[in-house]
Design a protein around this motif. Structure first.
Motif, PDB file in Angstrom:
ATOM      1  N   GLY A   1     -17.605  95.917 131.597  1.00 23.58           N
ATOM      2  CA  GLY A   1     -18.342  95.147 130.593  1.00 23.58           C
ATOM      3  C   GLY A   1     -17.811  95.261 129.171  1.00 23.58           C
ATOM      4  N   LEU A   2     -16.602  95.816 128.997  1.00 18.86           N
ATOM      5  CA  LEU A   2     -16.070  95.909 127.630  1.00 18.86           C
ATOM      6  C   LEU A   2     -15.347  94.606 127.285  1.00 18.86           C
ATOM      7  CD1 LEU A   2     -14.921  99.573 128.076  1.00 18.86           C
ATOM      8  CD2 LEU A   2     -16.692  98.815 126.499  1.00 18.86           C
ATOM      9  N   ASP A   3     -15.402  94.230 126.014  1.00 17.58           N
ATOM     10  CA  ASP A   3     -14.863  92.938 125.583  1.00 17.58           C
ATOM     11  C   ASP A   3     -13.358  93.076 125.320  1.00 17.58           C
ATOM     12  OD1 ASP A   3     -14.461  90.461 124.601  1.00 17.58           O
ATOM     13  OD2 ASP A   3     -15.902  90.596 122.940  1.00 17.58           O
ATOM     14  N   VAL A   4     -12.546  92.811 126.373  1.00 17.98           N
ATOM     15  CA  VAL A   4     -11.096  93.035 126.253  1.00 17.98           C
ATOM     16  C   VAL A   4     -10.308  91.804 126.674  1.00 17.98           C
ATOM     17  CG1 VAL A   4     -10.939  95.550 126.479  1.00 17.98           C
ATOM     18  CG2 VAL A   4     -11.242  94.174 128.534  1.00 17.98           C
ATOM     19  N   GLU A   5      -9.091  91.730 126.150  1.00 17.30           N
ATOM     20  CA  GLU A   5      -8.181  90.640 126.505  1.00 17.30           C
ATOM     21  C   GLU A   5      -6.844  91.286 126.876  1.00 17.30           C
ATOM     22  OE1 GLU A   5      -5.874  87.076 124.118  1.00 17.30           O
ATOM     23  OE2 GLU A   5      -7.292  88.345 123.064  1.00 17.30           O
ATOM     24  N   PHE A   6      -6.197  90.745 127.916  1.00 16.55           N
ATOM     25  CA  PHE A   6      -4.879  91.263 128.300  1.00 16.55           C
ATOM     26  C   PHE A   6      -3.808  90.396 127.667  1.00 16.55           C
ATOM     27  CE2 PHE A   6      -1.223  91.567 131.184  1.00 16.55           C
ATOM     28  CZ  PHE A   6      -1.037  92.936 131.148  1.00 16.55           C
ATOM     29  N   ILE A   7      -2.816  91.013 127.065  1.00 19.80           N
ATOM     30  CA  ILE A   7      -1.705  90.216 126.532  1.00 19.80           C
ATOM     31  C   ILE A   7      -0.384  90.749 127.086  1.00 19.80           C
ATOM     32  CG2 ILE A   7      -2.792  89.372 124.404  1.00 19.80           C
ATOM     33  CD1 ILE A   7      -1.479  91.557 122.858  1.00 19.80           C
TER      34      ILE A   7
ATOM     35  N   CYS B   1      -6.244  94.260 124.206  1.00 17.41           N
ATOM     36  CA  CYS B   1      -6.883  94.057 122.898  1.00 17.41           C
ATOM     37  C   CYS B   1      -8.379  94.234 123.082  1.00 17.41           C
ATOM     38  CB  CYS B   1      -6.646  92.625 122.444  1.00 17.41           C
ATOM     39  SG  CYS B   1      -5.443  92.505 121.169  1.00 17.41           S
ATOM     40  N   SER B   2      -9.001  95.063 122.279  1.00 21.25           N
ATOM     41  CA  SER B   2     -10.453  95.239 122.381  1.00 21.25           C
ATOM     42  C   SER B   2     -11.108  94.591 121.177  1.00 21.25           C
ATOM     43  CB  SER B   2     -10.812  96.723 122.383  1.00 21.25           C
ATOM     44  OG  SER B   2     -10.342  97.320 123.540  1.00 21.25           O
ATOM     45  N   LYS B   3     -11.924  93.605 121.463  1.00 20.66           N
ATOM     46  CA  LYS B   3     -12.609  92.870 120.398  1.00 20.66           C
ATOM     47  C   LYS B   3     -13.587  93.812 119.704  1.00 20.66           C
ATOM     48  CE  LYS B   3     -13.366  88.937 118.424  1.00 20.66           C
ATOM     49  NZ  LYS B   3     -12.377  88.756 117.394  1.00 20.66           N
ATOM     50  N   LEU B   4     -13.419  93.984 118.417  1.00 24.13           N
ATOM     51  CA  LEU B   4     -14.269  94.881 117.614  1.00 24.13           C
ATOM     52  C   LEU B   4     -14.449  96.252 118.297  1.00 24.13           C
ATOM     53  CD1 LEU B   4     -16.884  92.375 116.160  1.00 24.13           C
ATOM     54  CD2 LEU B   4     -14.845  93.329 115.059  1.00 24.13           C
ATOM     55  N   GLY B   5     -13.344  96.706 118.866  1.00 22.67           N
ATOM     56  CA  GLY B   5     -13.384  98.013 119.551  1.00 22.67           C
ATOM     57  C   GLY B   5     -13.117  99.158 118.600  1.00 22.67           C
ATOM     58  N   GLY B   6     -13.036  98.861 117.310  1.00 22.23           N
ATOM     59  CA  GLY B   6     -12.743  99.937 116.362  1.00 22.23           C
ATOM     60  C   GLY B   6     -13.160  99.619 114.946  1.00 22.23           C
ATOM     61  N   ALA B   7     -12.783 100.507 114.061  1.00 25.49           N
ATOM     62  CA  ALA B   7     -13.063 100.323 112.631  1.00 25.49           C
ATOM     63  C   ALA B   7     -12.126 101.235 111.859  1.00 25.49           C
ATOM     64  CB  ALA B   7     -14.523 100.674 112.324  1.00 25.49           C
ATOM     65  N   GLN B   8     -12.020 100.997 110.571  1.00 26.11           N
ATOM     66  CA  GLN B   8     -11.243 101.912 109.726  1.00 26.11           C
ATOM     67  C   GLN B   8     -12.029 102.167 108.449  1.00 26.11           C
ATOM     68  OE1 GLN B   8      -7.761  99.376 109.300  1.00 26.11           O
ATOM     69  NE2 GLN B   8      -8.386  98.751 107.249  1.00 26.11           N
ATOM     70  N   LEU B   9     -11.783 103.266 107.816  1.00 27.94           N
ATOM     71  CA  LEU B   9     -12.428 103.568 106.543  1.00 27.94           C
ATOM     72  C   LEU B   9     -11.590 104.594 105.790  1.00 27.94           C
ATOM     73  CD1 LEU B   9     -13.627 106.462 107.480  1.00 27.94           C
ATOM     74  CD2 LEU B   9     -15.704 105.240 107.955  1.00 27.94           C
ATOM     75  N   ASP B  10     -12.025 104.860 104.572  1.00 27.81           N
ATOM     76  CA  ASP B  10     -11.397 105.901 103.769  1.00 27.81           C
ATOM     77  C   ASP B  10     -12.219 107.171 103.991  1.00 27.81           C
ATOM     78  OD1 ASP B  10     -11.091 107.732 101.595  1.00 27.81           O
ATOM     79  OD2 ASP B  10     -10.225 106.137 100.360  1.00 27.81           O
ATOM     80  N   PRO B  11     -11.660 108.182 104.684  1.00 27.68           N
ATOM     81  CA  PRO B  11     -12.486 109.332 105.089  1.00 27.68           C
ATOM     82  C   PRO B  11     -12.970 110.179 103.915  1.00 27.68           C
ATOM     83  CG  PRO B  11     -10.163 109.737 105.553  1.00 27.68           C
ATOM     84  CD  PRO B  11     -10.258 108.306 105.109  1.00 27.68           C
ATOM     85  N   TYR B  12     -12.211 110.175 102.824  1.00 23.67           N
ATOM     86  CA  TYR B  12     -12.626 110.974 101.663  1.00 23.67           C
ATOM     87  C   TYR B  12     -13.849 110.327 100.999  1.00 23.67           C
ATOM     88  CZ  TYR B  12     -12.441 113.568  97.288  1.00 23.67           C
ATOM     89  OH  TYR B  12     -12.772 114.361  96.218  1.00 23.67           O
ATOM     90  N   LYS B  13     -13.764 108.986 100.821  1.00 22.28           N
ATOM     91  CA  LYS B  13     -14.913 108.294 100.217  1.00 22.28           C
ATOM     92  C   LYS B  13     -16.135 108.357 101.137  1.00 22.28           C
ATOM     93  CE  LYS B  13     -12.589 104.635  97.531  1.00 22.28           C
ATOM     94  NZ  LYS B  13     -12.214 103.226  97.638  1.00 22.28           N
ATOM     95  N   TYR B  14     -15.880 108.241 102.443  1.00 21.15           N
ATOM     96  CA  TYR B  14     -16.984 108.273 103.417  1.00 21.15           C
ATOM     97  C   TYR B  14     -17.690 109.634 103.379  1.00 21.15           C
ATOM     98  CZ  TYR B  14     -19.106 107.909 108.134  1.00 21.15           C
ATOM     99  OH  TYR B  14     -19.972 107.893 109.218  1.00 21.15           O
ATOM    100  N   THR B  15     -16.886 110.716 103.293  1.00 18.25           N
ATOM    101  CA  THR B  15     -17.462 112.065 103.226  1.00 18.25           C
ATOM    102  C   THR B  15     -18.391 112.169 102.021  1.00 18.25           C
ATOM    103  OG1 THR B  15     -15.473 112.970 104.245  1.00 18.25           O
ATOM    104  CG2 THR B  15     -16.842 114.532 103.036  1.00 18.25           C
ATOM    105  N   HIS B  16     -17.913 111.703 100.872  1.00 25.87           N
ATOM    106  CA  HIS B  16     -18.741 111.786  99.667  1.00 25.87           C
ATOM    107  C   HIS B  16     -19.970 110.891  99.765  1.00 25.87           C
ATOM    108  CE1 HIS B  16     -17.128 114.567  96.715  1.00 25.87           C
ATOM    109  NE2 HIS B  16     -15.954 114.360  97.275  1.00 25.87           N
ATOM    110  N   GLN B  17     -19.803 109.707 100.361  1.00 30.10           N
ATOM    111  CA  GLN B  17     -20.966 108.818 100.462  1.00 30.10           C
ATOM    112  C   GLN B  17     -22.055 109.431 101.352  1.00 30.10           C
ATOM    113  OE1 GLN B  17     -20.226 104.715 101.707  1.00 30.10           O
ATOM    114  NE2 GLN B  17     -22.379 104.171 101.397  1.00 30.10           N
ATOM    115  N   LEU B  18     -21.619 110.020 102.460  1.00 24.80           N
ATOM    116  CA  LEU B  18     -22.592 110.667 103.359  1.00 24.80           C
ATOM    117  C   LEU B  18     -23.326 111.797 102.635  1.00 24.80           C
ATOM    118  CD1 LEU B  18     -20.256 110.895 106.448  1.00 24.80           C
ATOM    119  CD2 LEU B  18     -22.533 109.878 106.564  1.00 24.80           C
ATOM    120  N   LEU B  19     -22.571 112.599 101.876  1.00 21.55           N
ATOM    121  CA  LEU B  19     -23.211 113.724 101.180  1.00 21.55           C
ATOM    122  C   LEU B  19     -24.141 113.234 100.072  1.00 21.55           C
ATOM    123  CD1 LEU B  19     -20.374 116.417 101.049  1.00 21.55           C
ATOM    124  CD2 LEU B  19     -22.422 116.427 102.466  1.00 21.55           C
TER     125      LEU B  19
END
Ligand SMILES: Cc1cc2nc3c(=O)[nH]c(=O)nc-3n(C[C@H](O)[C@H](O)[C@H](O)COP(=O)(O)OP(=O)(O)OC[C@H]3O[C@@H](n4cnc5c(N)ncnc54)[C@H](O)[C@@H]3O)c2cc1C
Length: 405
Positions: A152-158, A174-192
């Motif tokens: 049931g995962l949203d994948v495409e074969f290429i 290819c996994s449709k919206l199977g991931g994300a990226q962020l800036d880990p330093y900013k994320y750490t500070h935002q969480l805190l």
């Protein structure tokens, strides 16, 4: 012994100003939960405990986000570092799929956090690509695609016929919206930041040097002699767990990254997907919010001493050549940051979340394996609930003693 976990010029603490400084501990305290480590994992854990109204103190021996969190590529993907049919000795296909789905759940959690508190960390949901340029691995990649699709995962074969990228690709998932990226330093500070609004107390330059386990709780001693009493400690110290246990949690390697200066076009890189190849060790690539490219890989066995510069520079040069060969249409690629450091993998590619089997007040939140940040989120969610008496069945996958005997 002082172990060097990070070397070189880490990108994330270099491109960001320090948004906030926290005090060091100057008094004795009491709390419910003591989180040890102020990296991204400690920040995630303290955020979840505080969202559940649990009194929490964070103790960081150096500066918030300046450990491994300053270098993590933060390729957030639901998939693991090895394909399901390769992992079968350590984990069943069912549990592997379960881990994938938990990864998706953790990605959703980050998305919800950003919707609630704003995007202060260059967060971007992403499609992901796992690919091979070897004919011999086509079958393995196809099997991985089929397993994901059937579950049931949203994948495409290429393959070569519909390859939208400028690099050689024989097969890919290819996994449709199977991931994300962020800036880990900013994320750490935002969480805190959010955790502090919820009442968490954070101390920098405060090293835990001794732990006294008591019948009903635990007391930690810090470098200037002040003590914190709590009901449990959460170990979020990344790869350095020596003062808590002799347990050997994972196999350590050194992984290498280079990051470019900002780039104007990304020709040949459809949708700037997160990329991982199927080599062992694998190469991985992402772009950043300010239009840089980070490429990593070339892992070697980890040694506690400083790595010789010439070894590191050889690896950086291989990565630069690889990047330029993969994307010949991207012009004026200049490398600005070069750094390397420890990475720990585990037999089943999963981290360690939960209490120590022998000390009930010692809990771990260790994002070892493929997806450090996503495992930390699952840890934050499940451990905060466990503290309130609600045990998640999913903790079984991350049990601290699962490889014993
Ligand atoms: C080049 C590179 C790329 C990587 N890419 C990825 C990736 O894409 N995905 C992934 O999952 N992982 C990746 N990793 C690994 C990654 O860095 C870690 O998974 C992650 O950042 C760990 O975060 P952490 O908060 O657990 O550890 P850290 O950021 O190291 O935080 C632990 C903190 O604990 C503090 N501490 C230690 N001992 C004490 C003590 N006694 N008292 C108080 N504080 C203490 C330390 O000072 C440190 O700040 C990569 C590593 C490298 C080197």
């Amino acid at each position: 012994m002082n172990i060097q976990y990070v070397q070189g010029n880490p990108i994330f603490t270099a491109i960001n100003k320090v948004p906030k400084q926290y005090p060091y501990l100057t008094e004795d305290l009491e709390t419910d939960v003591i989180v040890i480590g102020g990296g991204v994992t400690g920040a995630i854990a303290s955020y979840y405990f505080s969202e559940n109204n649990i009194n929490t103190v964070v103790l960081e021996k150096s500066r918030v986000g300046f450990g491994s969190s300053s270098v993590t590529t933060s390729l957030l993907q639901y998939e693991l570092d090895q394909n399901l049919n390769v992992l079968t000795e350590a984990i069943s296909v069912e549990d592997g799929i379960k881990a994938y789905k938990l990864g998706l759940k953790a990605l959703k959690e980050i998305d919800n956090f950003i919707k609630k508190y704003g995007n202060n960390c260059d967060y971007e949901p992403k499609d992901t690509l796992l690919y091979t340029s070897q004919n011999i691995e086509k079958k393995e990649i196809y099997e991985e695609y089929k397993l994901r699709k059937e579950n049931g995962l949203d994948v495409e074969f290429i393959d070569e016929k519909n390859n939208p990228f400028s690099f050689d690709l024989k097969a890919g998932v290819c996994s449709k919206l199977g991931g994300a990226q962020l800036d880990p330093y900013k994320y750490t500070h935002q969480l805190l930041d959010v955790a502090c609004v919820n009442g968490v107390r954070v101390y920098e330059n405060t090293e835990v040097v001794k732990i006294n386990y008591e019948k009903e709780g635990v007391e930690v001693e810090t470098n200037y002699g002040y003590k914190v009493k709590g009901k449990i400690i959460i170990v979020a110290t990344g790869y350095d767990t020596r003062i808590f246990t002799n347990r050997n949690f994972g196999t350590m390697t050194t992984t290498f990254n280079i990051a470019t200066k900002p780039i104007k076009n990304f020709n040949g890189w459809k949708n700037r997907v997160l990329i991982r190849d199927n080599s062992d060790p694998y190469n991985y690539l992402r772009t950043t919010g300010d239009n840089r490219i980070i490429i990593g890989g070339e892992d070697i066995e980890f040694r506690p001493q400083m790595l010789k510069e010439e070894v590191a520079y050889q690896k950086y040069s291989i990565l630069e050549n690889r990047l330029k060969a993969m994307f010949p249409k991207i012009k004026n690629v200049e490398i600005e940051f070069k750094y390397c450091g420890a990475f720990a993998s585990t037999k089943d590619n999963l981290g360690f979340l939960g209490p120590d089997p022998n000390k009930k007040n010692l809990w771990y939140c260790l994002g070892y394996g493929a997806n450090g940040i996503l495992f930390a989120i699952l840890g934050g969610m499940m451990l905060s609930k466990l503290f309130l008496g609600e045990k998640s069945e999913d903790l079984r996958l991350f049990k601290v003693d699962r490889f014993d005997n």
